[in-house]
Each structure stands twice: as structure tokens, then as C-alpha cells.
Design an enzyme around this catalytic site. Structure first.
Site, short mmCIF file in Angstrom:
data_model
loop_
_atom_site.label_atom_id
_atom_site.label_comp_id
_atom_site.label_asym_id
_atom_site.label_seq_id
_atom_site.Cartn_x
_atom_site.Cartn_y
_atom_site.Cartn_z
N ASN A 208 6.12 19.27 5.04
CA ASN A 208 5.88 20.20 3.93
C ASN A 208 5.26 21.48 4.46
O ASN A 208 5.01 21.60 5.67
CB ASN A 208 5.03 19.54 2.85
CG ASN A 208 3.69 19.10 3.37
OD1 ASN A 208 2.89 19.91 3.80
ND2 ASN A 208 3.44 17.80 3.36
N PHE A 321 -7.45 17.63 -4.18
CA PHE A 321 -6.78 18.91 -4.43
C PHE A 321 -5.57 18.64 -5.29
O PHE A 321 -4.96 17.57 -5.19
CB PHE A 321 -6.33 19.54 -3.10
CG PHE A 321 -7.40 20.38 -2.48
CD1 PHE A 321 -8.46 19.80 -1.83
CD2 PHE A 321 -7.33 21.77 -2.56
CE1 PHE A 321 -9.47 20.57 -1.28
CE2 PHE A 321 -8.32 22.56 -2.01
CZ PHE A 321 -9.39 21.97 -1.37
N1 CTP Z 1 -3.01 12.34 -2.03
C1 CTP Z 1 -3.22 11.21 -1.27
N2 CTP Z 1 -2.19 10.37 -0.96
C2 CTP Z 1 -0.96 10.60 -1.41
C3 CTP Z 1 -0.71 11.75 -2.20
C4 CTP Z 1 -1.76 12.61 -2.50
O1 CTP Z 1 -4.35 11.00 -0.86
N3 CTP Z 1 0.03 9.77 -1.10
C5 CTP Z 1 -4.13 13.22 -2.37
C6 CTP Z 1 -3.97 14.65 -1.88
O2 CTP Z 1 -4.56 14.83 -0.62
C7 CTP Z 1 -4.68 15.46 -2.95
C8 CTP Z 1 -4.50 14.63 -4.22
O3 CTP Z 1 -4.19 13.30 -3.78
O4 CTP Z 1 -6.06 15.55 -2.72
C9 CTP Z 1 -3.40 15.11 -5.11
O5 CTP Z 1 -2.22 15.27 -4.36
P1 CTP Z 1 -0.89 15.82 -5.02
O6 CTP Z 1 0.20 15.80 -3.99
O7 CTP Z 1 -1.18 17.12 -5.72
O8 CTP Z 1 -0.64 14.76 -6.16
P2 CTP Z 1 0.11 13.40 -6.24
O9 CTP Z 1 -0.87 12.37 -6.63
O10 CTP Z 1 0.91 13.16 -4.99
O11 CTP Z 1 1.06 13.68 -7.50
P3 CTP Z 1 2.38 14.60 -7.60
O12 CTP Z 1 2.91 14.76 -6.21
O13 CTP Z 1 3.25 13.82 -8.51
O14 CTP Z 1 1.92 15.92 -8.19
#
Ligand code: CTP
Length: 408
Positions: A208, A321
Site C-alpha cells: 500500500n 489510526f
Molecule cells: N489495523 C490492525 N490490523 C489490521 C488492520 C488494521 O492492527 N489487520 C489497525 C491499523 O493499524 C489502524 C486501525 O487498525 O490503527 C484501523 O485500520 P484501518 O485499515 O483504517 O481499518 P480496518 O479495521 O482495516 O477497516 P477498513 O479497512 O475496513 O476501513
């Protein structure tokens, strides 16, 4: 950094005592809770009442002043303070402090105090340069006390030289620096940064756009605040900051393992990494050769690291975040609750000046209970400081109270 801090000012008997009135006033205006203790010589230069009016708190001079309200004042004052400023510090005070002499309230309080002490000496140049004074200053420095170098200029005794008390604004800046460097001392902070890399084959991956900048700035801000820092990074081109434990990871699974390994021993986790939600179910052992017109990759869900931490958490502060492209507050709030976080930093990654590969961010902090703090566009370094300040506030929230009656 000074807001809500308990600052104890010790004023000794020098002509520059009048300047300390302005120091007290500035600290108070910055939100500090200021208390003043004075030697009886200091009261010859400034009245205790002046400090009392400026700080809104009773001023302490006598060791055994008022028996009816005597609560072991020197211990109570020492317990109250997050730091002590001695200004102006006379040669006599330096000599007593260096040798553990405790013959009044001020010197006794210093002996009972085990946190940051900032000393601002002010005296005649010859007295300052006298080997006895210099030796005393060396002793105090070697015990961890901070000495603010006197300024050079016209002195009250009619000569010009080194020995002037620095300007109030400079004294306050030195105090601010002390707090910046100590709000997280003794605390261990784990920060994740960068994007995870999910292998397709030995050559290709799903990744990403995360640069890692936000997380690296948070790690640096935590270090500057005196914390012990573990930075667990996915893909990032940035050089690891010095003086922290740096763990390089690739996939979400690897990052999860690294985070869980240290989770029990840390006081806070700030997950700024962009963790891939899915990984390739069966990455190829060899490079995939080009053949068919289409290629289908089967993806499986990655573990949600932060959600797992939210379930495991005991006393740790957890910060997440939420990088969103729409419905920012709503989505971020959902993550805050689902992942059991203390607060979440949300931003619209499509906004100009926010998101990936830029040095600025436009963020909001959403708290449990729904309060929202909206920040203007600022550098990622500045936002990192705001985040660290809030983490420090949460970790230090068991503030001491001052067990004394102010009307005495
Ligand atoms: N995060 C995590 N593990 C994952 C996905 C996300 O620890 N597999 C953490 C990220 O580091 C961030 C938070 O969760 O602090 C939110 O991540 P984000 O990608 O915005 O949200 P998701 O829970 O993955 O939801 P979506 O992608 O559906 O928005």
C-alpha cells in the site's frame, strides 16, 4: 507541555527575585499550578504577598510557621511538585544544596525532592566564578540537577559581567524543555509504522501507499518525551531513528507476532501501520510465469492486530489510526469502539495536505465518549507531538493532589 503541571518555585535572596514574579505569572498563564517557597532573605526583595496574588496559592517561608496548619510542609511541597525551579539561586543556596544542608524550608524541601530540579544562579561575577561556587555547581550537575547558565550584562553591583538571571521567557523555555523530555520517562511505548507487504511470489507483493512517516515521527516524539521506544515497521524507505529498538517486519502476520511479543511489557501501543486486510492464501514458492490471459489470486483475511490488542489489553493505552476516504468520523468511531481504543486519529486521506507520502496531515482525534478534537493542517511531526502529549496525559492521569489548606 506546562499545562496542568505542578511547578514549585524556590526563591532565594537575590536582587533578581523580582524577575521571578514574571516567571510565576507566565507559568500560571500557561496553565501550570504554581507554588512558591521563599527563603526569609528573599522576602527582603519581594513580598510573599506578590507571589500569592500571582499564583493564587499560599506562599511558604517558614519551616515551622503556623502550628495549626503544619502538615510537614517540606514533604507536602516536594510531593506536590512535578519539578522545582530555584530562581534566583544565590551562592549560599548552591553551597548548601551541594552539601545537603537543610536549615530552612527551601533547602529541606530540595533534599526531600527526587524529580527534576532546574537551578538559575544569579550573583556577582566574581562570586559566580569563585572556585567554591564552580565546584558546588559541578556537584549539583553530577547529581542530575539542571543549571541554567547566567546571562552576561549589567549587574546590580554596578559592574558588567556574567551573573544576571536569564530573562523570564528563557527560564520558562527551559522549564518547557524539561517537561517535554520527561512526560514519558519510565514509560515504554510501542509504535507501528509503514505498510505491510503480502507476498504473491518471491518477487511480487501486495502493498500500500503508506510511507511510514507518521509512525516514525510518533516514535521520535515519544523518544523526545523520555520514553523507551519500540518501533515495529513494515515497508518504509525511512532511516530508523537512533536510540530505540527497531524491528523490521514484512507481512501482517510477522507484524502481529512482533507486536504481541512486546505487548505485555509496554505502557502504550500506537498503531499507525497500514496493515493489509488480506493476504494471498497460497503465495507461490517460485516466480509466477506469465501464461494465461487472466490470473486470479485467492485472498484470505489477515488478523486484525489492533482488535486483538483491544481484547488483550490490561492497563495499556491503545491508539489507532483510521485513514478514510468518506464518512470519516462515523467509520473512525466504529473502529474506536470495536478495537477497544483510548482514542483514534482519523483523517481523510484524499484531502490535500493529508494522507500518504506528504509531510503534513489534517487529523481529528476521537475519544471514548464521543468528544472530537479537530486539528488544522500541521506537519506530521507536530501531529505526532499532539498524539504523544495525549498518551502522556492518559498515562500520568493519577495526579498527586496537594494536601494543604490554601487559606493558611
Ligand atoms: N489495523 C490492525 N490490523 C489490521 C488492520 C488494521 O492492527 N489487520 C489497525 C491499523 O493499524 C489502524 C486501525 O487498525 O490503527 C484501523 O485500520 P484501518 O485499515 O483504517 O481499518 P480496518 O479495521 O482495516 O477497516 P477498513 O479497512 O475496513 O476501513
Amino acid at each position: 507541555m506546562i499545562d496542568k503541571k505542578n511547578i514549585l518555585i524556590g526563591v532565594t535572596g537575590g536582587i533578581a527575585a523580582y524577575k521571578v514574579v514574571e516567571v510565576a505569572s507566565r507559568l500560571k498563564k500557561s496553565g501550570a499550578n504554581v507554588r512558591v517557597m521563599m527563603t526569609s532573605a528573599a522576602t527582603e526583595f519581594v513580598s510573599p504577598r506578590t507571589f500569592q496574588e500571582i499564583t493564587g496559592n499560599a506562599v511558604f517561608v517558614e519551616m515551622f510557621g503556623d502550628a495549626a496548619h503544619f502538615h510537614v510542609a517540606h514533604i507536602a511541597l516536594a510531593d506536590f511538585a512535578d519539578m522545582v525551579l530555584i530562581a534566583p539561586a544565590t551562592a549560599n543556596f548552591l553551597a548548601k544544596a551541594a552539601h545537603g544542608i537543610a536549615d530552612d524550608l527551601l533547602t529541606t524541601t530540595i533534599l526531600a525532592f527526587d524529580r527534576e530540579i532546574l537551578i538559575a544562579p544569579s550573583m556577582n561575577t566574581k562570586m559566580f566564578e569563585n572556585p567554591a561556587t564552580q565546584a558546588n555547581l559541578e556537584i549539583l550537575k553530577s547529581r542530575g540537577m539542571k543549571i541554567l547558565e547566567p546571562a552576561t550584562g549589567n549587574l546590580a553591583c554596578g559592574i558588567s559581567g556574567k551573573g544576571r538571571l536569564p530573562e523570564p521567557v528563557d527560564i520558562c523555555a527551559a522549564i518547557e524543555k524539561i517537561f517535554t523530555g520527561t512526560v514519558l520517562s519510565g514509560k515504554k511505548i510501542l509504535v507501528t509504522a509503514g505498510g505491510t507487504v503480502e507476498a504473491i511470489d518471491p518477487v511480487r507483493y501486495i502493498g500500500n501507499r503508506s510511507s511510514g512517516r507518521m509512525g516514525f515521527e510518533i516514535a521520535k516524539a515519544a523518544l523526545s518525551a523520555g520514553a523507551e521506544v519500540i518501533l515495529i515497521s513494515g515497508k518504509s524507505e525511512l532511516a530508523p531513528p537512533k536510540n530505540l529498538k527497531f524491528v523490521k517486519t514484512e507481512s501482517a502476520i510477522e507484524m502481529r507476532e512482533a507486536v504481541l511479543k512486546d505487548f505485555d511489557s509496554v505502557d502504550a501501543v500506537i498503531m499507525s501501520a497500514a496493515v493489509a486486510d488480506y493476504r494471498v492464501k497460497n503465495p507461490a514458492a517460485q516466480k509466477i510465469k506469465k501464461s494465461a490471459e487472466t490470473l486470479t489470486l485467492e485472498l484470505v483475511k489477515n488478523p486484525d492486530i489492533l482488535k486483538e490488542l483491544g481484547n488483550l489489553k490490561k492497563s495499556q493505552v491503545l491508539v489507532g489510526f483510521a485513514a478514510e476516504t468518506q464518512n470519516i468520523l462515523e467509520y473512525a468511531n466504529k473502529k474506536l469502539v470495536e478495537k477497544n481504543l483510548d482514542f483514534i486519529v482519523a483523517n481523510d486521506v484524499t484531502a490535500e495536505g493529508a494522507g500518504f507520502n506528504v509531510s503534513t496531515n489534517i487529523a481529528s482525534i476521537i475519544w471514548r465518549g464521543g468528544e472530537v478534537e479537530n486539528f488544522p493542517k500541521m506537519s506530521k511531526a507536530e501531529l505526532a507531538e499532539k498524539i504523544i502529549e495525549r498518551v502522556a496525559d492518559l498515562l500520568n492521569k493519577d495526579k498527586k493532589f496537594f494536601p494543604m489548606n490554601d487559606n493558611q
